[in-house]
Design a protein around this motif. Structure first.
Motif, PDB file in Angstrom:
ATOM      1  N   VAL A 167      -8.676  -4.970  10.927  1.00  0.00           N
ATOM      2  CA  VAL A 167      -7.933  -3.632  10.968  1.00  0.00           C
ATOM      3  C   VAL A 167      -6.235  -4.007  11.009  1.00  0.00           C
ATOM      4  CG1 VAL A 167      -9.504  -1.729  11.511  1.00  0.00           C
ATOM      5  CG2 VAL A 167      -8.153  -2.589  13.190  1.00  0.00           C
ATOM      6  N   ALA A 168      -6.040  -5.101  11.469  1.00  0.00           N
ATOM      7  CA  ALA A 168      -4.709  -5.615  11.474  1.00  0.00           C
ATOM      8  C   ALA A 168      -4.098  -5.844  10.141  1.00  0.00           C
ATOM      9  CB  ALA A 168      -4.615  -6.865  12.200  1.00  0.00           C
ATOM     10  N   VAL A 169      -4.933  -5.698   9.057  1.00  0.00           N
ATOM     11  CA  VAL A 169      -4.331  -6.025   7.683  1.00  0.00           C
ATOM     12  C   VAL A 169      -3.457  -4.910   7.504  1.00  0.00           C
ATOM     13  CG1 VAL A 169      -6.143  -7.477   6.972  1.00  0.00           C
ATOM     14  CG2 VAL A 169      -6.269  -4.934   6.529  1.00  0.00           C
ATOM     15  N   VAL A 170      -3.564  -3.738   7.957  1.00  0.00           N
ATOM     16  CA  VAL A 170      -2.602  -2.696   7.619  1.00  0.00           C
ATOM     17  C   VAL A 170      -1.747  -2.360   8.841  1.00  0.00           C
ATOM     18  CG1 VAL A 170      -4.219  -1.606   6.206  1.00  0.00           C
ATOM     19  CG2 VAL A 170      -4.230  -0.810   8.646  1.00  0.00           C
ATOM     20  N   ASP A 171      -1.554  -3.203   9.663  1.00  0.00           N
ATOM     21  CA  ASP A 171      -0.225  -3.192  10.886  1.00  0.00           C
ATOM     22  C   ASP A 171       1.103  -3.164   9.973  1.00  0.00           C
ATOM     23  OD1 ASP A 171      -2.084  -3.274  12.838  1.00  0.00           O
ATOM     24  OD2 ASP A 171      -1.905  -5.536  13.462  1.00  0.00           O
ATOM     25  N   PRO A 172       2.030  -2.658  10.597  1.00  0.00           N
ATOM     26  CA  PRO A 172       3.336  -2.501  10.357  1.00  0.00           C
ATOM     27  C   PRO A 172       3.796  -3.874   9.858  1.00  0.00           C
ATOM     28  CG  PRO A 172       3.210  -1.192  12.365  1.00  0.00           C
ATOM     29  CD  PRO A 172       1.755  -1.801  12.043  1.00  0.00           C
ATOM     30  N   VAL A 173       3.529  -5.092  10.525  1.00  0.00           N
ATOM     31  CA  VAL A 173       3.773  -6.264  10.035  1.00  0.00           C
ATOM     32  C   VAL A 173       2.375  -7.232  10.062  1.00  0.00           C
ATOM     33  CG1 VAL A 173       5.239  -8.318  10.389  1.00  0.00           C
ATOM     34  CG2 VAL A 173       6.176  -6.123  11.208  1.00  0.00           C
ATOM     35  N   PRO A 174       1.571  -7.189   9.114  1.00  0.00           N
ATOM     36  CA  PRO A 174       0.096  -7.506   9.206  1.00  0.00           C
ATOM     37  C   PRO A 174       0.339  -9.238   9.494  1.00  0.00           C
ATOM     38  CG  PRO A 174       0.423  -6.551   7.192  1.00  0.00           C
ATOM     39  CD  PRO A 174       1.846  -6.668   7.768  1.00  0.00           C
ATOM     40  N   ARG A 175      -0.497  -9.863  10.543  1.00  0.00           N
ATOM     41  CA  ARG A 175      -0.142 -10.983  11.041  1.00  0.00           C
ATOM     42  C   ARG A 175      -0.576 -12.145   9.905  1.00  0.00           C
ATOM     43  NH1 ARG A 175      -4.312  -9.274  14.703  1.00  0.00           N
ATOM     44  NH2 ARG A 175      -6.261 -10.198  14.262  1.00  0.00           N
ATOM     45  N   ALA A 176      -1.653 -11.809   9.249  1.00  0.00           N
ATOM     46  CA  ALA A 176      -1.993 -12.797   8.135  1.00  0.00           C
ATOM     47  C   ALA A 176      -1.232 -12.609   6.799  1.00  0.00           C
ATOM     48  CB  ALA A 176      -3.577 -12.555   7.973  1.00  0.00           C
ATOM     49  N   SER A 177      -0.287 -11.779   6.627  1.00  0.00           N
ATOM     50  CA  SER A 177       0.575 -11.856   5.418  1.00  0.00           C
ATOM     51  C   SER A 177       1.479 -12.701   5.321  1.00  0.00           C
ATOM     52  CB  SER A 177       1.235 -10.299   5.369  1.00  0.00           C
ATOM     53  OG  SER A 177       2.179 -10.231   6.515  1.00  0.00           O
ATOM     54  N   GLY A 178       2.198 -13.368   6.221  1.00  0.00           N
ATOM     55  CA  GLY A 178       2.984 -14.433   6.237  1.00  0.00           C
ATOM     56  C   GLY A 178       4.448 -13.838   6.425  1.00  0.00           C
ATOM     57  N   TYR A 179       4.467 -12.272   6.534  1.00  0.00           N
ATOM     58  CA  TYR A 179       5.652 -11.495   7.112  1.00  0.00           C
ATOM     59  C   TYR A 179       5.777 -11.837   8.609  1.00  0.00           C
ATOM     60  CZ  TYR A 179       4.902  -9.203   2.618  1.00  0.00           C
ATOM     61  OH  TYR A 179       4.613  -8.932   1.420  1.00  0.00           O
ATOM     62  N   ASP A 180       7.136 -11.970   8.747  1.00  0.00           N
ATOM     63  CA  ASP A 180       7.358 -12.105  10.481  1.00  0.00           C
ATOM     64  C   ASP A 180       8.430 -11.087  11.169  1.00  0.00           C
ATOM     65  OD1 ASP A 180       9.730 -13.193   9.151  1.00  0.00           O
ATOM     66  OD2 ASP A 180       9.582 -15.085  10.007  1.00  0.00           O
ATOM     67  N   ARG A 181       8.617 -10.283  10.309  1.00  0.00           N
ATOM     68  CA  ARG A 181       9.516  -9.326  10.856  1.00  0.00           C
ATOM     69  C   ARG A 181       9.552  -8.064   9.805  1.00  0.00           C
ATOM     70  NH1 ARG A 181      14.811 -12.206   8.762  1.00  0.00           N
ATOM     71  NH2 ARG A 181      13.645 -13.808   9.542  1.00  0.00           N
ATOM     72  N   PRO A 182       9.932  -7.033  10.775  1.00  0.00           N
ATOM     73  CA  PRO A 182       9.827  -5.438  10.003  1.00  0.00           C
ATOM     74  C   PRO A 182      10.341  -5.515   8.784  1.00  0.00           C
ATOM     75  CG  PRO A 182      10.402  -5.200  12.201  1.00  0.00           C
ATOM     76  CD  PRO A 182      10.571  -6.835  11.918  1.00  0.00           C
ATOM     77  N   GLY A 183       9.745  -4.631   7.808  1.00  0.00           N
ATOM     78  CA  GLY A 183      10.307  -4.535   6.527  1.00  0.00           C
ATOM     79  C   GLY A 183       9.469  -3.290   5.616  1.00  0.00           C
ATOM     80  N   ARG A 184       9.679  -3.279   4.344  1.00  0.00           N
ATOM     81  CA  ARG A 184       9.017  -2.096   3.769  1.00  0.00           C
ATOM     82  C   ARG A 184       7.968  -2.888   2.707  1.00  0.00           C
ATOM     83  NH1 ARG A 184      12.768   2.244   3.709  1.00  0.00           N
ATOM     84  NH2 ARG A 184      14.579   1.370   4.719  1.00  0.00           N
TER      85      ARG A 184
END
Length: 223
Positions: A167-184
């Motif tokens: 369920v972490a794929v829908v976190d505000p900053v998904p850890r597997a997405s490659g994003y490392d900071r808050p965004g839209r």
């Protein structure tokens, strides 16, 4: 013995007929029903938007309406899946909701806002909205409108394969997405394999640009 063989033969024919009817229902009839339901949801949205001014007299955007469970609030376009591809987005991911369009994960960010706007859709049956999900690639546009604004997201990663419990794929900053900071961000999810549900396919995107609807369609939708 002859009676037994005849009875078994008739039983096999009956069972075979039922299987064919069931397959026809799954392959064809649920698609017809879903296409009608999705078209109805989009018509409802467009009628509602036509009755509401996009911009009040003061020139400020209309305040966003609250999302109501099971109700449509936006339309999504994905040019990679075809320039005629458009689906309504409804609030919630209940089974009945996903028969009428795509479903917004309740509790994730609102469209265009800070956080992760997460949306689910069927891969197969009920209109096959995400049948061609594996075709999505980095740089593809995912465009949505809420009647006042166009939101153009650009895919950064995917399709990423994982399990339903992730369920972490829908976190505000998904850890597997490659994003490392808050965004839209935008997350799209569907089932995998094509006719199963043992895994999920995910794509992640960032908000690239917005523009008022009264300025016309965004560049991503122009042929």
């Amino acid at each position: 013995m002859r009676v037994v063989v005849r009875t078994l033969s008739e039983l096999c024919i009956t069972v075979g007929t039922l299987i064919v009817l069931f397959v026809g229902y799954v392959f064809f009839w649920t698609g017809v029903q879903a296409d009608d339901a999705m078209a109805e949801q989009i018509d409802r949205l467009q009628e509602r938007w036509a009755q509401e001014p996009a911009r009040p007299a003061a020139g400020t955007p209309r305040p966003p309406a609250p999302y109501r469970s099971g109700q449509p609030f936006a339309v999504m376009y994905v040019p990679r899946l075809g320039f005629t591809w458009n689906k309504p987005v409804l609030e919630g991911t209940a089974a009945g909701t996903l028969k009428k369009g795509l479903g917004h994960y309740a509790g994730t960010a609102r469209l265009g806002q800070q956080g992760n706007f997460a949306v689910a859709g069927h891969r197969r049956t009920h209109g096959d909205p995400f049948k061609d999900f594996p075709r999505l690639r980095r740089g593809d546009a995912v465009v949505l409108t809420d009647g006042t604004t166009w939101f153009t997201y650009r895919i950064d990663q995917g399709p990423y394969r994982t399990v339903p419990t992730d369920v972490a794929v829908v976190d505000p900053v998904p850890r597997a997405s490659g994003y490392d900071r808050p965004g839209r961000y935008l997350t799209l999810t569907t089932c995998d394999p094509e006719w199963g549900h043992s895994h999920r396919l995910i794509v992640w995107a960032h908000l690239d640009e917005t523009q008022p609807v009264d300025e016309g369609e965004p560049e991503a939708l122009r042929r």
